[in-house]
Design an enzyme around this catalytic site. Sequence first.
Site, mmCIF file in Angstrom:
data_model
loop_
_atom_site.group_PDB
_atom_site.id
_atom_site.type_symbol
_atom_site.label_atom_id
_atom_site.label_comp_id
_atom_site.label_asym_id
_atom_site.label_seq_id
_atom_site.Cartn_x
_atom_site.Cartn_y
_atom_site.Cartn_z
ATOM 1 N N GLU A 263 7.009 -21.839 8.411
ATOM 2 C CA GLU A 263 7.029 -21.132 9.482
ATOM 3 C C GLU A 263 8.258 -21.644 10.380
ATOM 4 O O GLU A 263 8.881 -20.720 11.203
ATOM 5 C CB GLU A 263 5.866 -20.617 10.347
ATOM 6 N N GLU B 30 0.837 -1.227 -0.261
ATOM 7 C CA GLU B 30 -0.059 0.139 0.073
ATOM 8 C C GLU B 30 1.115 1.253 -0.004
ATOM 9 O O GLU B 30 0.524 2.223 -0.358
ATOM 10 C CB GLU B 30 -0.860 0.140 1.183
#
Length: 295
Positions: A113, A82
């Site tokens: 992970e 963004e």
Amino acid sequence: MLEHLTTEQRNKKTWNLDEMTTKEILQIMNEEDQTVAVAVSKELDQIEKLVHKVIASFQQGGRLIYMGAGTSGRLGILDAVECPPTFGTDQSMVQGLIAGGLEAFTNAVEGAEDNEEMAVEDLQAIGVTEKDTVIGIAASGRTPYVISGLKYAKKVGATTGSLACNKNAEISKYADVSIEVETGPEILTGSTRLKAGTAQKFVLNMISTASMIGIGKVYKNLMVDVQSTNSKLIERSKRIIMQATNVDYETATHYYEAAHRHVKTAIIMILLKCSYEEALQKLQKANGFVRKALI
């Protein structure tokens, strides 16, 4: 050790969640969500410290790099992508790394992970340096991918930060500045995409927005470095010029084009009644700060 994490504990208010009406479920979710802002407010001092670190990185040509797995990684990427349209930044200036690569943004990559080597490889691939700030994000505060990334970032001299939703988080040990927003048990036990994810979004919004303000990407409360990449943003750019200078739409449009569609330059041209070249010089001398350029 999961039983010791508040994000993994059962919420006493929702032991009978499956027996609640839809309205009751929505009410309890709303009530729990309202506690997130309060939890974040307790970490404002730490968030401020980390923002100053990010600004320092930007000022020396460094980058902001988020690292996380699952929801945490996706939120980092969301905040990063963004920044270019909102603040006119290069796509490399704020980046998000997720365990398992971009594929993991839309599809779970099992075991990613826990892959410590991947974290090092991901940072090496983007050439992390001592100029950068690397922020590890993990609701649990114990994700191996994130810990490994922070260790490597420290090794190369980068500034490190961490964002967890449990106190005394493991990732805090490897951060120059640690943020621990204790959001407590989720209404759905262990589903940290809920309150914990909301808290992370709050904090990431704060870090990126305040840092961009700190390097001159905002004039008053206007996003004057917005990129005009579509018709909506072209109109927004003109509206920003109007709001910053109190001119009409036609005048704003004229200067917008005269400034080669650069909002900051158009504003300075109007307010100082100067040429495009003069406005550019003033802006460069002010390091991109419109307010300083107007003095």
